[in-house]
Design a protein around this motif. Sequence first.
Motif, mmCIF file in Angstrom:
data_model
loop_
_atom_site.group_PDB
_atom_site.id
_atom_site.type_symbol
_atom_site.label_atom_id
_atom_site.label_comp_id
_atom_site.label_asym_id
_atom_site.label_seq_id
_atom_site.Cartn_x
_atom_site.Cartn_y
_atom_site.Cartn_z
ATOM 1 N N ASP A 21 0.820 -1.216 0.000
ATOM 2 C CA ASP A 21 0.000 0.000 0.000
ATOM 3 C C ASP A 21 0.862 1.278 0.000
ATOM 4 O OD1 ASP A 21 -2.693 1.304 0.336
ATOM 5 O OD2 ASP A 21 -1.639 2.088 2.107
ATOM 6 N N HIS A 22 1.876 1.316 0.867
ATOM 7 C CA HIS A 22 2.724 2.526 0.935
ATOM 8 C C HIS A 22 3.508 2.717 -0.356
ATOM 9 C CE1 HIS A 22 5.641 -0.592 1.727
ATOM 10 N NE2 HIS A 22 6.630 0.289 1.687
ATOM 11 N N VAL A 23 3.928 1.597 -0.971
ATOM 12 C CA VAL A 23 4.690 1.694 -2.218
ATOM 13 C C VAL A 23 3.814 2.339 -3.305
ATOM 14 C CG1 VAL A 23 5.810 0.376 -4.057
ATOM 15 C CG2 VAL A 23 6.139 -0.295 -1.680
ATOM 16 N N MET A 24 2.568 1.942 -3.335
ATOM 17 C CA MET A 24 1.658 2.463 -4.361
ATOM 18 C C MET A 24 1.440 3.971 -4.189
ATOM 19 S SD MET A 24 0.882 -0.035 -6.283
ATOM 20 C CE MET A 24 1.260 -1.775 -6.194
ATOM 21 N N PHE A 25 1.200 4.375 -2.945
ATOM 22 C CA PHE A 25 1.017 5.801 -2.668
ATOM 23 C C PHE A 25 2.255 6.581 -3.127
ATOM 24 C CE2 PHE A 25 1.803 9.367 0.276
ATOM 25 C CZ PHE A 25 0.676 10.133 0.012
ATOM 26 N N ARG A 26 3.397 6.047 -2.765
ATOM 27 C CA ARG A 26 4.652 6.750 -3.082
ATOM 28 C C ARG A 26 4.936 6.738 -4.584
ATOM 29 N NH1 ARG A 26 8.310 5.136 2.161
ATOM 30 N NH2 ARG A 26 6.759 5.765 3.711
#
Length: 547
Positions: A40-45
């Motif tokens: 999830d954090h990778v996608m946001f970033r």
Amino acid sequence: TARMAQFEEVSQKSAVHPMPVGLVLQYGTAGFRTNAKQLDHVMFRMGLLATLRSKKTKATIGVMVTASHNPEEDNGVKLVDPMGEMVTPAWEGYATQLANAEQEGLLTALKDVIEREAISMAQEASVFVGKDTRPSSESLSQAVLDGVHALGGHSKDYGLVTTPQLHYMVCCQNTQGRYGEATVKGYYRKLSQAFIQLTKNVPNRTDDQKALLVDGANGIGALKVCEMETYLKNELQLSLFNDGSSGKLNHLCGADYVKVQQRAPKGVEMTAGERCCSYDGDADRIVYYYSGSAGRFHLLDGDKIATLISTYLKELLTQAGLDLQIAVVQTAYANGSSTQYLEDTMKVIVRCTKTGVKHLHHAAQEFDIGVYFEANGHGTVLFSKAAEEKIQQLAQDSNTNDERKRAALLLQNTVNLINQTVGDAISDMLLIEAVLAIRGMTVQQWDAIYTDLPNRQLKVKVADRRVIDTTDAERRTVSPAGLQEAIDSLVKKYRQARSFVRPSGTEDVVRVYAEADTQESADALAHEVSLAVYRLAGGVGEEPKPL
Ligand code: G16
């Protein structure tokens, strides 16, 4: 100031997309890839990064949420540059930095990219987003959109599309429509028109010749090829299997399974001699196969596809009297027989690059016509601007004779049928079907162009696959110590043998490839090399067993 408010927004929103403790990820062969729960954090970033990349290039950037051939539980993300290519190595580095930054360090990491690339934050940004059919793709693509919006970027969500469709949209958008219309319908129209133009003058195509069995890998390719069917006006009669209505994505089916296991996918009912093909999980790869008279499975992989297409193009160039240089780009996985055939019989230039279409794409750009295919079925054809112009001129020239003109028109429609932005299972399938029709070839005749050396691919689990370092387009290892010497002496035991190992950039494994004069030898060599990897590169779990 507005800039500070924007960073404040990023900070707040990123807290909603926290990074799991202790997780370190690398931008691999085709982006980030791991279990969907960790992404999830990778996608946001990546939404943030794509927005910066868009500001930097003043063009639309693509973000595709997919883990392609990986199991359904995994997911991943591929970034698409303005002309539909993969992002550059420097930006892959930024992607890794952003993905691994601690929450408190994220703004610093972001500002670092802005500074190093001298990005004007006042510049507008536009990002196209697409996703595959994995259950996790919905929320992960929302996280990408969150990232884009946090930095004030504009977005267009294409929803469910194949990876090559998203590449196509990005290229259409950034060429102001010269490459095509940036819609899914526009894609179907462009490709189907070219296909119909190519096949319309082929005399007496029977229903048998128009029939093709398709294994959709229970993924996005199945949905999209269904949508496209009406555009093809019965010029191709598809029977679709593994359409996603019941089976699991890539499970016992799909291009990777068929290629690596060298057997037909589950659920495809094929009778002897019927042409069949399999897509992978995001429909950027394709392999063909058929069942022989004795029920033997015959695979036509990326190497056979490259050979078929380059033979066809070379013939058309000769007929058209066009002097254009044609080259084929492969990787270490290319079957030795294919390389030999291309170099010695076809006399085309052959190049070898590292695994990953970004490397092949790059090498192919150096020629008038660059045909690139990985053995796993990932590939396409690139035409230089000059080559396209020469073909176009000849096709419109009213003074040329019939044969030259016919060849030029075929070349022109071939260019239109090919998705030059990236390997595309649907576009490749249509091209192969058109070539077989135009040349009046059966799948058996295609298969007989050369005979593959028997080969075997295996995976070995090690504690840290980064201990393996390779050179010479991944054909040799430089570390760990002793591994290459071990491989060399094993290879010497067999005839026509070759073997190499490399860390996968999409799965947590070391890949082993071996080929030799017989299947028994290829299997034995692959096993022995696997053991060497296990012993010298820190194998974990059980020792590899003979096949
Ligand atoms: C991706 C890449 C391909 C590569 C494959 C396997 O395919 O796009 O170029 O051949 O991974 O890579 P590796 O051996 O490093 O795991 P896909 O179709 O999964 O995106």
